[in-house]
Design a protein around this motif. Structure first.
Motif, PDB file in Angstrom:
ATOM      1  N   GLU A   1       0.835  -1.203   0.000  1.00  0.00           N
ATOM      2  CA  GLU A   1       0.000   0.000   0.000  1.00  0.00           C
ATOM      3  C   GLU A   1       0.870   1.254   0.000  1.00  0.00           C
ATOM      4  O   GLU A   1       0.574   2.227  -0.687  1.00  0.00           O
ATOM      5  CB  GLU A   1      -0.944  -0.008   1.202  1.00  0.00           C
ATOM      6  CG  GLU A   1      -1.992   1.074   1.118  1.00  0.00           C
ATOM      7  CD  GLU A   1      -3.128   0.883   2.103  1.00  0.00           C
ATOM      8  OE1 GLU A   1      -3.908   1.838   2.259  1.00  0.00           O
ATOM      9  OE2 GLU A   1      -3.248  -0.201   2.707  1.00  0.00           O
ATOM     10  N   GLU A   2       1.965   1.218   0.737  1.00  0.00           N
ATOM     11  CA  GLU A   2       2.875   2.370   0.780  1.00  0.00           C
ATOM     12  C   GLU A   2       3.525   2.620  -0.582  1.00  0.00           C
ATOM     13  O   GLU A   2       3.606   3.757  -1.048  1.00  0.00           O
ATOM     14  CB  GLU A   2       3.955   2.140   1.838  1.00  0.00           C
ATOM     15  CG  GLU A   2       4.906   3.305   1.989  1.00  0.00           C
ATOM     16  CD  GLU A   2       5.974   3.068   3.054  1.00  0.00           C
ATOM     17  OE1 GLU A   2       7.006   3.739   2.978  1.00  0.00           O
ATOM     18  OE2 GLU A   2       5.761   2.220   3.942  1.00  0.00           O
ATOM     19  N   GLN A   3       3.973   1.550  -1.238  1.00  0.00           N
ATOM     20  CA  GLN A   3       4.577   1.702  -2.568  1.00  0.00           C
ATOM     21  C   GLN A   3       3.561   2.248  -3.576  1.00  0.00           C
ATOM     22  O   GLN A   3       3.882   3.138  -4.365  1.00  0.00           O
ATOM     23  CB  GLN A   3       5.109   0.353  -3.065  1.00  0.00           C
ATOM     24  CG  GLN A   3       6.315  -0.141  -2.315  1.00  0.00           C
ATOM     25  CD  GLN A   3       6.630  -1.603  -2.641  1.00  0.00           C
ATOM     26  OE1 GLN A   3       5.751  -2.405  -2.960  1.00  0.00           O
ATOM     27  NE2 GLN A   3       7.912  -1.957  -2.544  1.00  0.00           N
ATOM     28  N   LEU A   4       2.344   1.736  -3.528  1.00  0.00           N
ATOM     29  CA  LEU A   4       1.299   2.208  -4.433  1.00  0.00           C
ATOM     30  C   LEU A   4       1.004   3.681  -4.174  1.00  0.00           C
ATOM     31  O   LEU A   4       0.909   4.485  -5.094  1.00  0.00           O
ATOM     32  CB  LEU A   4       0.039   1.358  -4.282  1.00  0.00           C
ATOM     33  CG  LEU A   4      -1.155   1.748  -5.150  1.00  0.00           C
ATOM     34  CD1 LEU A   4      -0.792   1.746  -6.630  1.00  0.00           C
ATOM     35  CD2 LEU A   4      -2.333   0.816  -4.869  1.00  0.00           C
ATOM     36  N   ASP A   5       0.883   4.036  -2.907  1.00  0.00           N
ATOM     37  CA  ASP A   5       0.607   5.420  -2.543  1.00  0.00           C
ATOM     38  C   ASP A   5       1.713   6.358  -3.044  1.00  0.00           C
ATOM     39  O   ASP A   5       1.431   7.436  -3.573  1.00  0.00           O
ATOM     40  CB  ASP A   5       0.451   5.534  -1.022  1.00  0.00           C
ATOM     41  CG  ASP A   5      -0.228   6.811  -0.608  1.00  0.00           C
ATOM     42  OD1 ASP A   5      -1.356   7.055  -1.061  1.00  0.00           O
ATOM     43  OD2 ASP A   5       0.387   7.580   0.156  1.00  0.00           O
ATOM     44  N   GLN A   6       2.958   5.950  -2.918  1.00  0.00           N
ATOM     45  CA  GLN A   6       4.085   6.760  -3.385  1.00  0.00           C
ATOM     46  C   GLN A   6       4.034   6.936  -4.903  1.00  0.00           C
ATOM     47  O   GLN A   6       4.265   8.025  -5.417  1.00  0.00           O
ATOM     48  CB  GLN A   6       5.418   6.134  -2.985  1.00  0.00           C
ATOM     49  CG  GLN A   6       5.711   6.241  -1.501  1.00  0.00           C
ATOM     50  CD  GLN A   6       6.953   5.456  -1.090  1.00  0.00           C
ATOM     51  OE1 GLN A   6       7.513   4.671  -1.862  1.00  0.00           O
ATOM     52  NE2 GLN A   6       7.368   5.642   0.152  1.00  0.00           N
ATOM     53  N   ARG A   7       3.758   5.864  -5.615  1.00  0.00           N
ATOM     54  CA  ARG A   7       3.706   5.939  -7.082  1.00  0.00           C
ATOM     55  C   ARG A   7       2.575   6.860  -7.556  1.00  0.00           C
ATOM     56  O   ARG A   7       2.743   7.630  -8.495  1.00  0.00           O
ATOM     57  CB  ARG A   7       3.515   4.550  -7.697  1.00  0.00           C
ATOM     58  CG  ARG A   7       4.631   3.560  -7.425  1.00  0.00           C
ATOM     59  CD  ARG A   7       5.913   3.885  -8.159  1.00  0.00           C
ATOM     60  NE  ARG A   7       5.846   3.766  -9.568  1.00  0.00           N
ATOM     61  CZ  ARG A   7       6.156   2.670 -10.264  1.00  0.00           C
ATOM     62  NH1 ARG A   7       6.569   1.592  -9.647  1.00  0.00           N
ATOM     63  NH2 ARG A   7       6.069   2.673 -11.574  1.00  0.00           N
ATOM     64  N   VAL A   8       1.428   6.763  -6.899  1.00  0.00           N
ATOM     65  CA  VAL A   8       0.282   7.605  -7.280  1.00  0.00           C
ATOM     66  C   VAL A   8       0.570   9.055  -6.906  1.00  0.00           C
ATOM     67  O   VAL A   8       0.285   9.969  -7.699  1.00  0.00           O
ATOM     68  CB  VAL A   8      -1.014   7.094  -6.646  1.00  0.00           C
ATOM     69  CG1 VAL A   8      -2.173   8.026  -6.937  1.00  0.00           C
ATOM     70  CG2 VAL A   8      -1.336   5.677  -7.127  1.00  0.00           C
ATOM     71  N   SER A   9       1.151   9.286  -5.741  1.00  0.00           N
ATOM     72  CA  SER A   9       1.498  10.649  -5.326  1.00  0.00           C
ATOM     73  C   SER A   9       2.444  11.317  -6.314  1.00  0.00           C
ATOM     74  O   SER A   9       2.370  12.522  -6.554  1.00  0.00           O
ATOM     75  CB  SER A   9       2.130  10.646  -3.935  1.00  0.00           C
ATOM     76  OG  SER A   9       1.190  10.255  -2.959  1.00  0.00           O
ATOM     77  N   ALA A  10       3.337  10.538  -6.889  1.00  0.00           N
ATOM     78  CA  ALA A  10       4.318  11.094  -7.842  1.00  0.00           C
ATOM     79  C   ALA A  10       3.641  11.603  -9.118  1.00  0.00           C
ATOM     80  O   ALA A  10       4.218  12.418  -9.840  1.00  0.00           O
ATOM     81  CB  ALA A  10       5.367  10.034  -8.178  1.00  0.00           C
ATOM     82  N   LEU A  11       2.424  11.147  -9.398  1.00  0.00           N
ATOM     83  CA  LEU A  11       1.708  11.599 -10.583  1.00  0.00           C
ATOM     84  C   LEU A  11       1.188  13.032 -10.447  1.00  0.00           C
ATOM     85  O   LEU A  11       0.896  13.692 -11.440  1.00  0.00           O
ATOM     86  CB  LEU A  11       0.536  10.666 -10.905  1.00  0.00           C
ATOM     87  CG  LEU A  11       0.884   9.247 -11.310  1.00  0.00           C
ATOM     88  CD1 LEU A  11      -0.373   8.392 -11.415  1.00  0.00           C
ATOM     89  CD2 LEU A  11       1.651   9.240 -12.631  1.00  0.00           C
ATOM     90  N   THR A  12       1.048  13.477  -9.196  1.00  0.00           N
ATOM     91  CA  THR A  12       0.518  14.830  -8.943  1.00  0.00           C
ATOM     92  C   THR A  12       1.428  15.572  -7.970  1.00  0.00           C
ATOM     93  O   THR A  12       1.044  15.835  -6.823  1.00  0.00           O
ATOM     94  CB  THR A  12      -0.913  14.771  -8.372  1.00  0.00           C
ATOM     95  OG1 THR A  12      -0.899  13.971  -7.188  1.00  0.00           O
ATOM     96  CG2 THR A  12      -1.889  14.214  -9.380  1.00  0.00           C
ATOM     97  N   PRO A  13       2.644  15.908  -8.392  1.00  0.00           N
ATOM     98  CA  PRO A  13       3.545  16.617  -7.481  1.00  0.00           C
ATOM     99  C   PRO A  13       2.943  17.959  -7.078  1.00  0.00           C
ATOM    100  O   PRO A  13       2.208  18.579  -7.847  1.00  0.00           O
ATOM    101  CB  PRO A  13       4.825  16.801  -8.303  1.00  0.00           C
ATOM    102  CG  PRO A  13       4.397  16.650  -9.719  1.00  0.00           C
ATOM    103  CD  PRO A  13       3.190  15.766  -9.725  1.00  0.00           C
ATOM    104  N   GLU A  14       3.236  18.353  -5.871  1.00  0.00           N
ATOM    105  CA  GLU A  14       2.753  19.635  -5.368  1.00  0.00           C
ATOM    106  C   GLU A  14       3.351  20.758  -6.200  1.00  0.00           C
ATOM    107  O   GLU A  14       4.512  20.726  -6.542  1.00  0.00           O
ATOM    108  CB  GLU A  14       3.117  19.821  -3.891  1.00  0.00           C
ATOM    109  CG  GLU A  14       2.379  18.857  -2.984  1.00  0.00           C
ATOM    110  CD  GLU A  14       0.879  18.989  -3.022  1.00  0.00           C
ATOM    111  OE1 GLU A  14       0.372  20.123  -3.062  1.00  0.00           O
ATOM    112  OE2 GLU A  14       0.200  17.942  -3.043  1.00  0.00           O
ATOM    113  N   THR A  15       2.526  21.729  -6.510  1.00  0.00           N
ATOM    114  CA  THR A  15       3.012  22.873  -7.306  1.00  0.00           C
ATOM    115  C   THR A  15       3.137  24.115  -6.463  1.00  0.00           C
ATOM    116  O   THR A  15       2.606  24.246  -5.427  1.00  0.00           O
ATOM    117  CB  THR A  15       2.066  23.163  -8.486  1.00  0.00           C
ATOM    118  OG1 THR A  15       0.753  23.356  -7.974  1.00  0.00           O
ATOM    119  CG2 THR A  15       2.088  22.029  -9.471  1.00  0.00           C
TER     120      THR A  15
END
Length: 158
Positions: A144-158
């Motif tokens: 779950e942590e790896q999946l969450d990290q990969r998905v988070s990387a799709l929408t980096p904070e601007t």
């Protein structure tokens, strides 16, 4: 005269009148959801997305269904799409119902055309789609942590 043509081209481009480039070939498909609604792949272009390729009979898919659903709930800026294949429509619907996965659409890829389009050969596979149309496949079930990290990387904070 060339300068005038160039200026006209720039004006048309800025005005949105110039012809847009077609979406990448992977996204040029139409499929049906499990409910029978039309789903157009080109609607994913320009937006971060995760395509989850699964089958109803796959033990790993069954084990990771809750994790994928929770991750989709946490990341509302990313479009999740399930792509079910290698079984009958009734089994696909039962899988979604049994796992309470109604928070995002699931495609009934009965002929495997969407799987082929993305080069998926095993389940489960996740396709991480960047806003730029890039696609990165991950075969297997991440934590779950790896999946969450990969998905988070799709929408980096601007």
């Amino acid at each position: 005269m060339r300068v005038l043509g160039l200026l006209l081209g720039v004006v048309l481009l800025l005005a949105g009148c110039a012809e847009k480039a077609p979406p990448p070939e992977k996204f040029q498909f139409t499929a049906k959801t499990l409910e029978g609604a039309e789903f157009r792949g080109d609607k994913l272009v320009g937006h971060p997305a995760v395509l989850w390729f699964w089958t109803p009979w796959c033990p790993s898919c069954n084990a990771e269904a809750a994790k994928v659903a929770k991750t989709a709930e946490r990341h509302d800026r990313v479009q999740f799409v399930g792509v079910a294949a290698q079984d009958q429509l009734d089994a696909m619907k039962k899988f979604v119902s049994d796992h309470g996965m109604t928070g995002f659409p699931h495609l009934a890829d009965l002929d495997g055309a969407v799987w082929k389009r993305f080069g998926v050969t095993a389940q489960p596979t996740l396709a991480f789609v960047g806003s730029d149309g890039s696609v990165e496949l991950l075969v297997g079930a991440p934590t779950e942590e790896q999946l969450d990290q990969r998905v988070s990387a799709l929408t980096p904070e601007t």
